[in-house]
Scaffold this motif. Structure first.
Motif, PDB file in Angstrom:
ATOM      1  N   MET A  77      -9.521   5.382  -0.346  1.00  0.00           N
ATOM      2  CA  MET A  77      -9.839   4.570  -1.522  1.00  0.00           C
ATOM      3  C   MET A  77      -9.025   5.027  -2.725  1.00  0.00           C
ATOM      4  N   ARG A  78      -8.787   6.323  -2.838  1.00  0.00           N
ATOM      5  CA  ARG A  78      -7.962   6.825  -3.940  1.00  0.00           C
ATOM      6  C   ARG A  78      -6.535   6.293  -3.813  1.00  0.00           C
ATOM      7  N   SER A  79      -6.007   6.255  -2.607  1.00  0.00           N
ATOM      8  CA  SER A  79      -4.651   5.748  -2.395  1.00  0.00           C
ATOM      9  C   SER A  79      -4.559   4.269  -2.737  1.00  0.00           C
ATOM     10  N   ILE A  80      -5.573   3.516  -2.349  1.00  0.00           N
ATOM     11  CA  ILE A  80      -5.561   2.075  -2.652  1.00  0.00           C
ATOM     12  C   ILE A  80      -5.621   1.843  -4.154  1.00  0.00           C
ATOM     13  N   ASN A  81      -6.517   2.549  -4.835  1.00  0.00           N
ATOM     14  CA  ASN A  81      -6.638   2.377  -6.290  1.00  0.00           C
ATOM     15  C   ASN A  81      -5.355   2.780  -7.010  1.00  0.00           C
ATOM     16  N   THR A  82      -4.773   3.902  -6.606  1.00  0.00           N
ATOM     17  CA  THR A  82      -3.528   4.354  -7.238  1.00  0.00           C
ATOM     18  C   THR A  82      -2.400   3.361  -7.013  1.00  0.00           C
ATOM     19  N   SER A  83      -2.316   2.820  -5.819  1.00  0.00           N
ATOM     20  CA  SER A  83      -1.243   1.870  -5.510  1.00  0.00           C
ATOM     21  C   SER A  83      -1.398   0.580  -6.300  1.00  0.00           C
ATOM     22  N   VAL A  84      -2.626   0.096  -6.394  1.00  0.00           N
ATOM     23  CA  VAL A  84      -2.847  -1.148  -7.137  1.00  0.00           C
ATOM     24  C   VAL A  84      -2.498  -0.961  -8.606  1.00  0.00           C
ATOM     25  N   ILE A  85      -2.940   0.157  -9.190  1.00  0.00           N
ATOM     26  CA  ILE A  85      -2.654   0.410 -10.600  1.00  0.00           C
ATOM     27  C   ILE A  85      -1.154   0.575 -10.828  1.00  0.00           C
ATOM     28  N   ALA A  86      -0.448   1.182  -9.878  1.00  0.00           N
ATOM     29  CA  ALA A  86       1.000   1.366 -10.036  1.00  0.00           C
ATOM     30  C   ALA A  86       1.766   0.074  -9.832  1.00  0.00           C
ATOM     31  N   LEU A  87       1.264  -0.813  -8.976  1.00  0.00           N
ATOM     32  CA  LEU A  87       1.985  -2.056  -8.685  1.00  0.00           C
ATOM     33  C   LEU A  87       1.782  -3.114  -9.766  1.00  0.00           C
ATOM     34  N   LEU A  88       0.691  -3.048 -10.496  1.00  0.00           N
ATOM     35  CA  LEU A  88       0.448  -4.053 -11.536  1.00  0.00           C
ATOM     36  C   LEU A  88       1.534  -4.060 -12.615  1.00  0.00           C
ATOM     37  N   VAL A 147      13.150  -3.742  -6.362  1.00  0.00           N
ATOM     38  CA  VAL A 147      13.301  -2.542  -5.542  1.00  0.00           C
ATOM     39  C   VAL A 147      12.077  -1.637  -5.678  1.00  0.00           C
ATOM     40  N   GLN A 148      11.479  -1.583  -6.856  1.00  0.00           N
ATOM     41  CA  GLN A 148      10.279  -0.764  -7.023  1.00  0.00           C
ATOM     42  C   GLN A 148       9.099  -1.352  -6.265  1.00  0.00           C
ATOM     43  N   LEU A 149       8.947  -2.664  -6.316  1.00  0.00           N
ATOM     44  CA  LEU A 149       7.845  -3.306  -5.603  1.00  0.00           C
ATOM     45  C   LEU A 149       7.971  -3.087  -4.095  1.00  0.00           C
ATOM     46  N   THR A 150       9.168  -3.283  -3.575  1.00  0.00           N
ATOM     47  CA  THR A 150       9.390  -3.093  -2.138  1.00  0.00           C
ATOM     48  C   THR A 150       9.192  -1.637  -1.727  1.00  0.00           C
ATOM     49  N   GLY A 151       9.759  -0.718  -2.494  1.00  0.00           N
ATOM     50  CA  GLY A 151       9.644   0.689  -2.159  1.00  0.00           C
ATOM     51  C   GLY A 151       8.234   1.225  -2.264  1.00  0.00           C
ATOM     52  N   MET A 152       7.466   0.779  -3.271  1.00  0.00           N
ATOM     53  CA  MET A 152       6.092   1.251  -3.416  1.00  0.00           C
ATOM     54  C   MET A 152       5.218   0.789  -2.259  1.00  0.00           C
ATOM     55  N   LEU A 153       5.374  -0.465  -1.866  1.00  0.00           N
ATOM     56  CA  LEU A 153       4.582  -0.962  -0.737  1.00  0.00           C
ATOM     57  C   LEU A 153       4.921  -0.200   0.542  1.00  0.00           C
TER      58      LEU A 153
END
Length: 403
Positions: A252-263, A287-293
């Protein structure tokens, strides 16, 4: 489902299904490598060199579209532009035309045709041929950027490997590096498949996602290190089960961090491309969107399963897993033996039917008993037994007697 995500009790068996993740990630990497080798990259003018023309986005006849400017350029020079785009909004909007390298007479001819047919309005509010600018870009500049980016990538990998090896261990460092290489290959492969233009902003964005890719992996590995401390002396869980529990606890921490970073990246993409029409912001956000996912997926479904396979090569952890299975089998056997058997009279029925039980009744009882044992074994293997609580120690007598 959301409750299981938040409590993190190990309900999602990610490590146990690692073979299917290996197949998925392996197929994705092979497709990306094949695309890079066959299709290559759509390199920008900074890497291939060429000529760029820039003119105001407004003329005496209204807004100048990239399609109009590109058609005029192609008619005047006889060569199709490599790209045309609008940069900026409102009165500050400009149209950029990029093509292969052109000589001075051809550039002058293209500028004259653009001014004659489109009548771009300059800063003074009047149509002017001086409002159309041109620039030549050498391919050596892009090669220099590529070399420096590769050097920076090499230094980054060396430093990260040293840090992970010192703070964690060599197998964690190796698993993190494999997931990092996966993220780079997938990001580059998607650019090759879709045909996104590779610009200096793309190179900058690729370097920025490296840290984010490792951040989530380090968080999970830190939890794995905490949960597996002293594991070799315990028989409650195997290393794979403990690592899977750590994944669930940080999921859940990973999901929350990823969502906040992708917004913010999505905001950068929307504002930069759809509102401002800026190619630089678009390339950086893509490139950031693709790499983060790719980084989030690899840190959860690739790095930790790889770590488990690396650790299970150690005979000590294999022996510990055997002890865990033996303890569970022993607990299941004792539970099956302690379960009371049904009475003979109840199984056979009322009096007068006991003679019909015979051999068929004995076979039915043995079959039911075997089924009960199988259920007990399955329950014991799925839910590890808990260590019994120690009995409280009684205080020593004071030696005083009551009077």
């Amino acid at each position: 489902m959301f409750h299981r995500l938040y409590v993190g009790t190990g309900a999602f068996d990610i490590v146990g299904k690692r073979k299917r993740w290996y197949i998925l990630f392996g197929a994705l990497v092979l497709v990306c490598i094949a695309s890079i080798g066959i299709r290559g990259f759509n390199l920008g003018i900074e890497f291939e060199g060429g000529t760029q023309l820039q003119l105001p986005g407004h003329g005496t006849h209204g807004v100048i579209s990239p399609a109009q400017a590109g058609q005029v350029f192609a008619d005047a020079t006889g060569k199709q532009p490599s790209s045309t785009q609008t940069v900026g909004v409102g009165n500050a909007a400009t149209v950029q035309i990029r093509s292969e390298s052109l000589d001075a007479p051809t550039v002058a001819k293209a500028k004259e045709a653009l001014f004659t047919q489109l009548q771009p309005i300059g800063a003074n509010g009047q149509p002017s041929v001086q409002s159309i600018s041109d620039s030549a870009v050498s391919a050596s500049w892009g090669q220099e950027i590529s070399q420096k980016a590769l050097i920076a990538l090499g230094v980054f990998i060396v430093l990260v490997t040293a840090f992970l090896t010192i703070y964690f261990e060599r197998w964690m460092a190796l698993a993190a590096l494999i997931s990092l290489v996966h993220d780079i290959l997938v990001t580059a492969g998607i650019y090759s498949l879709v045909g996104f233009e590779v610009t200096p902003a793309t190179v900058i964005g690729l370097l920025t996602i490296l840290g984010f890719s490792l951040y989530d992996t380090v968080v999970v590995f830190d939890k794995v290190k905490e949960n597996t401390r002293g594991l070799l002396g315990l028989t409650r869980r195997t290393y794979a089960e403990t690592a899977n529990l750590a994944l669930n606890q940080t999921l859940m921490r990973s999901i929350n961090t990823s969502v906040i970073a992708l917004l913010p990246v999505l905001g950068l993409l929307i504002v930069g491309y759809f509102l401002l029409g800026s190619g630089t912001l678009q390339d950086l956000a893509l490139v950031q969107l693709t790499g983060m996912l790719a980084g989030v997926m690899s840190s959860l479904f690739l790095a930790t399963p790889l770590l488990v396979d690396f650790k299970m090569r150690d005979p000590r952890f294999r022996q510990q897993a055997d002890r865990v299975r033996a303890r569970r089998a022993n607990a299941a056997r004792k539970a099956a033996e302690a379960e009371p058997e049904p009475a003979g009279g109840e199984a056979a029925g009322v009096s007068g039917e006991a003679g019909k039980a015979g051999k068929s009744g004995k076979a039915g009882n043995s079959e039911e008993s075997a089924q009960r044992r199988e259920k007990v074994y399955a329950a014991a293997s799925a839910v590890p037994g808990r260590t019994p609580k120690a009995q409280p120690r009684r205080g020593r007598p004071s030696g005083k007697r009551k009077r």
